[in-house]
Scaffold this active site. Sequence first.
Site, PDB file in Angstrom:
ATOM      1  CB  ALA A  15       7.953   1.601 -14.125  1.00 50.98           C
ATOM      2  NE  ARG A  44       6.719   4.140  -9.235  1.00 48.37           N
ATOM      3  CZ  ARG A  44       6.197   3.467  -8.076  1.00 48.37           C
ATOM      4  NH1 ARG A  44       4.573   3.725  -9.499  1.00 48.37           N
ATOM      5  NH2 ARG A  44       5.670   2.979  -6.979  1.00 48.37           N
ATOM      6  CB  SER A 133      -4.131  -2.019 -16.012  1.00 50.31           C
ATOM      7  OG  SER A 133      -2.775  -1.539 -16.294  1.00 50.31           O
ATOM      8  CG  LEU A 165       3.629 -10.169  -9.270  1.00 53.24           C
ATOM      9  CD1 LEU A 165       3.259  -8.799  -7.610  1.00 53.24           C
ATOM     10  CD2 LEU A 165       3.916  -9.677  -9.967  1.00 53.24           C
ATOM     11  CD  GLU A 167       2.314  -5.008  -3.077  1.00 53.53           C
ATOM     12  OE1 GLU A 167       3.574  -4.481  -2.211  1.00 53.53           O
ATOM     13  OE2 GLU A 167       1.994  -4.345  -3.766  1.00 53.53           O
ATOM     14  CB  CYS A 278      -4.823  -5.824  -5.721  1.00 53.51           C
ATOM     15  SG  CYS A 278      -3.628  -6.170  -6.222  1.00 53.51           S
ATOM     16  CE  LYS A 281      -6.273  -1.766  -7.728  1.00 55.08           C
ATOM     17  NZ  LYS A 281      -6.052  -2.643  -8.974  1.00 55.08           N
TER      18      LYS A 281
HETATM   19  C1  UDX Z   1      -1.022  -1.053 -11.308  1.00 56.00           C
HETATM   20  C2  UDX Z   1      -2.722  -1.519 -10.760  1.00 56.00           C
HETATM   21  O1  UDX Z   1      -2.581  -0.802  -9.628  1.00 56.00           O
HETATM   22  C3  UDX Z   1      -3.011  -2.697 -10.660  1.00 56.00           C
HETATM   23  O2  UDX Z   1      -4.450  -2.335 -11.106  1.00 56.00           O
HETATM   24  C4  UDX Z   1      -2.335  -3.333 -11.941  1.00 56.00           C
HETATM   25  O3  UDX Z   1      -2.990  -4.359 -11.921  1.00 56.00           O
HETATM   26  C5  UDX Z   1      -1.722  -3.232 -12.519  1.00 56.00           C
HETATM   27  O4  UDX Z   1      -1.089  -1.502 -12.388  1.00 56.00           O
HETATM   28  P1  UDX Z   1       0.870  -1.187  -9.536  1.00 56.00           P
HETATM   29  O5  UDX Z   1       2.340  -1.792 -10.648  1.00 56.00           O
HETATM   30  O6  UDX Z   1       0.762  -1.529  -7.863  1.00 56.00           O
HETATM   31  O7  UDX Z   1      -0.398  -1.490 -10.363  1.00 56.00           O
HETATM   32  O8  UDX Z   1       0.688   0.315  -9.506  1.00 56.00           O
HETATM   33  P2  UDX Z   1       1.499   1.236  -9.157  1.00 56.00           P
HETATM   34  O9  UDX Z   1       2.593   0.717  -8.255  1.00 56.00           O
HETATM   35  O10 UDX Z   1       0.842   2.795  -8.843  1.00 56.00           O
HETATM   36  O11 UDX Z   1       2.116   1.531 -11.273  1.00 56.00           O
HETATM   37  C6  UDX Z   1       1.460   2.177 -11.760  1.00 56.00           C
HETATM   38  C7  UDX Z   1       3.085   3.409 -12.759  1.00 56.00           C
HETATM   39  O12 UDX Z   1       1.810   3.237 -13.653  1.00 56.00           O
HETATM   40  C8  UDX Z   1       3.488   3.961 -12.120  1.00 56.00           C
HETATM   41  O13 UDX Z   1       4.692   4.436 -11.997  1.00 56.00           O
HETATM   42  C9  UDX Z   1       2.876   5.362 -12.604  1.00 56.00           C
HETATM   43  O14 UDX Z   1       3.428   6.528 -12.678  1.00 56.00           O
HETATM   44  C10 UDX Z   1       2.124   5.233 -13.874  1.00 56.00           C
HETATM   45  N1  UDX Z   1       1.623   5.563 -14.830  1.00 56.00           N
HETATM   46  C11 UDX Z   1       0.963   6.466 -14.391  1.00 56.00           C
HETATM   47  C12 UDX Z   1       2.162   5.963 -16.535  1.00 56.00           C
HETATM   48  O15 UDX Z   1       2.813   5.495 -16.891  1.00 56.00           O
HETATM   49  N2  UDX Z   1       1.163   6.561 -17.051  1.00 56.00           N
HETATM   50  C13 UDX Z   1      -0.326   7.473 -16.699  1.00 56.00           C
HETATM   51  O16 UDX Z   1      -0.898   7.528 -17.165  1.00 56.00           O
HETATM   52  C14 UDX Z   1      -0.254   6.857 -15.272  1.00 56.00           C
HETATM   53  C1  UDX Z   2      -3.173 -10.722  -3.839  1.00 56.69           C
HETATM   54  C2  UDX Z   2      -3.119 -11.813  -4.398  1.00 56.69           C
HETATM   55  O1  UDX Z   2      -2.663 -12.545  -3.556  1.00 56.69           O
HETATM   56  C3  UDX Z   2      -2.466 -11.697  -5.788  1.00 56.69           C
HETATM   57  O2  UDX Z   2      -2.601 -13.011  -6.398  1.00 56.69           O
HETATM   58  C4  UDX Z   2      -2.794 -10.183  -6.924  1.00 56.69           C
HETATM   59  O3  UDX Z   2      -1.808 -10.230  -7.766  1.00 56.69           O
HETATM   60  C5  UDX Z   2      -2.564  -9.476  -5.624  1.00 56.69           C
HETATM   61  O4  UDX Z   2      -3.771  -9.300  -4.819  1.00 56.69           O
HETATM   62  P1  UDX Z   2      -0.306  -9.222  -2.261  1.00 56.69           P
HETATM   63  O5  UDX Z   2      -2.209  -7.865  -2.533  1.00 56.69           O
HETATM   64  O6  UDX Z   2       0.062  -8.491  -2.694  1.00 56.69           O
HETATM   65  O7  UDX Z   2      -1.194 -10.144  -3.289  1.00 56.69           O
HETATM   66  O8  UDX Z   2      -1.055 -10.020  -1.395  1.00 56.69           O
HETATM   67  P2  UDX Z   2      -1.365 -11.323  -0.043  1.00 56.69           P
HETATM   68  O9  UDX Z   2      -0.500 -12.474   0.187  1.00 56.69           O
HETATM   69  O10 UDX Z   2      -2.707 -12.020  -1.214  1.00 56.69           O
HETATM   70  O11 UDX Z   2      -2.188 -10.611   1.206  1.00 56.69           O
HETATM   71  C6  UDX Z   2      -2.944  -9.434   0.649  1.00 56.69           C
HETATM   72  C7  UDX Z   2      -3.561  -8.904   2.134  1.00 56.69           C
HETATM   73  O12 UDX Z   2      -4.025  -9.968   3.065  1.00 56.69           O
HETATM   74  C8  UDX Z   2      -2.249  -8.826   3.549  1.00 56.69           C
HETATM   75  O13 UDX Z   2      -2.275  -7.477   3.774  1.00 56.69           O
HETATM   76  C9  UDX Z   2      -2.190  -9.786   4.347  1.00 56.69           C
HETATM   77  O14 UDX Z   2      -0.878  -9.924   5.327  1.00 56.69           O
HETATM   78  C10 UDX Z   2      -3.417 -10.146   4.617  1.00 56.69           C
HETATM   79  N1  UDX Z   2      -4.073 -11.984   4.481  1.00 56.69           N
HETATM   80  C11 UDX Z   2      -3.703 -12.805   3.810  1.00 56.69           C
HETATM   81  C12 UDX Z   2      -4.331 -12.393   5.578  1.00 56.69           C
HETATM   82  O15 UDX Z   2      -4.400 -11.504   6.408  1.00 56.69           O
HETATM   83  N2  UDX Z   2      -4.509 -14.315   6.030  1.00 56.69           N
HETATM   84  C13 UDX Z   2      -4.044 -14.316   5.006  1.00 56.69           C
HETATM   85  O16 UDX Z   2      -3.893 -15.774   5.591  1.00 56.69           O
HETATM   86  C14 UDX Z   2      -3.332 -14.168   4.039  1.00 56.69           C
END
Ligand code: UDX
Ligand code: UDX
Length: 462
Positions: A15, A44, A133, A165, A167, A278, A281
């Site tokens: 979640a 959470r 993921s 998506l 953030e 993302c 990583k």
């Molecule tokens: C994560 C990964 O970072 C990303 O690569 C992937 O695309 C989607 O999952 P995100 O949702 O941002 O993205 O991560 P996070 O907010 O850390 O959520 C993962 C959740 O999984 C946590 O709430 C954690 O508690 C949960 N989890 C983790 C489980 O429920 N079971 C587990 O064994 C490990």
């Molecule tokens: C990114 C991808 O956009 C999304 O499709 C994927 O699912 C997850 O990773 P996110 O990390 O949430 O999404 O944000 P994003 O808007 O891509 O920005 C990433 C970073 O780049 C931020 O630190 C942002 O400030 C920076 N950024 C973005 C720049 O420095 N310059 C730009 O022109 C755009």
Amino acid sequence: MNEQTFQKKILCIGAGYVGGPTMAMIAAKCPQYLVTIVDINAERIQAWQSDDLPIFEPGLLELVKQARGRNLVFSTEIEENIRQADIIFVSVNTPTKTFGEGAGKCADLQYWEKTARSIVKAAESDKIIIEKSTLPVRTAGAMARILNSNGKGLHFEVLSNPEFLAEGTAIADLQSPDRVLIGSRENESGRQARDQIVEIYANWVPKERIITSNVWSSELSKLVANAFLAQRISSINSISALCEKTEADVQEVAYAIGRDSRIGSCFLNASVGFGGSCFKKDILNLVYICESYGLTEVAEYWENVVKINEYQEQRFVQNILHSMFNTIAGKRIALLGFAFKADTGDTRESPAIYVTRMLLDEHAHVVISDPQALKNAKSDLRDCPDLVEYEADPYRAARHCHAIAIMTEWKEYTRLDYASIYAQMEKPAFLFDGRNILDHRELFEIGFNVYPIGKTPLTHFT
Ligand code: UDX
Ligand code: UDX
């Protein structure tokens, strides 16, 4: 809630930033399905059940409230929900491995594998398992092997459906995605499973935006999409360094090249560097995969995207140090923004973390301000409790500071009364705009010495 009346039972394990919003959207758009989200983290789950959600995302609470109690459930009952589910999305985290082979680069798949094993253990019927993921290409193959060695005669069809998506704009991205990608095996069972997932998204996404492919293309596309986006930022950031030497203006260059429809204008904002959970990583994961196939040149090419990002963060701090007469020891520096981008409280891999640590290395006194991310900032910097101050109000944060550095492009920072901020600061007052969001000429006229990214500084020094 009468569970019998639902057409399908969808479960999401994890979640987090991805699982929570994605499932909330599916539940809101598809009242005919029961959508349950489970997580090992009880705190959470409790937060998801309240009005104080565990993540800040504009529009998310309204979306959750639309479906919660109707067909959207948050729970810690993992086994029971696995048993009941027809379709399971797995959205647990896949961080960079910190130990053993591939440490610092390859994805740590332990949570994914543990989840697969708990599915095998609890399941009593065939299921569709969806990789939500981000995973290395060919993970679905390994997962299918673990899942299908179950000794119960059950069949698990593993699909890839990466989430794109971003953030801060998650709800709009989920509501109207550029595309939904579903990767499946190219056999009867794979195609049938794929059609079921297409049917879910077709409840609100136009059919032509639902793309299908083989599993490996889908897994790889997610890594490549993030690598390309990050590469554009590193490309423009590398040019920002050249602009600072040549009196070219990086925003003018970005605008001029972005008008070429083949290049396009998105993701060309020079900045202090990209952050977020993302980009780094996923690129390092891509690099590791290339290395493991012996593709050294390809690996090096992509690794440079990360290296340029680190260079940009270092350059930002060096610029602060050199502009402020080569010493910032004991000087107060206010960082406006700590989130990795605006409209989120998320600070994972935020450039502000690295900038703060480098400033502390120079013995600066750092005051951190952010409208949403102070709680996460405190946790990120918990090892330096006495060296950093936290202040939500930007005016108070800047008081008696020698410099301000804009770290996050929050709209509110463009609307501050900089004349009154200037009046309260030590002189000469410096402003480093790590996002190029302010009116630099106006700030200069107020009295600031202004250092944008990729532009000639505006200073009062002769
Ligand atoms: C994560 C990964 O970072 C990303 O690569 C992937 O695309 C989607 O999952 P995100 O949702 O941002 O993205 O991560 P996070 O907010 O850390 O959520 C993962 C959740 O999984 C946590 O709430 C954690 O508690 C949960 N989890 C983790 C489980 O429920 N079971 C587990 O064994 C490990
Ligand atoms: C990114 C991808 O956009 C999304 O499709 C994927 O699912 C997850 O990773 P996110 O990390 O949430 O999404 O944000 P994003 O808007 O891509 O920005 C990433 C970073 O780049 C931020 O630190 C942002 O400030 C920076 N950024 C973005 C720049 O420095 N310059 C730009 O022109 C755009």
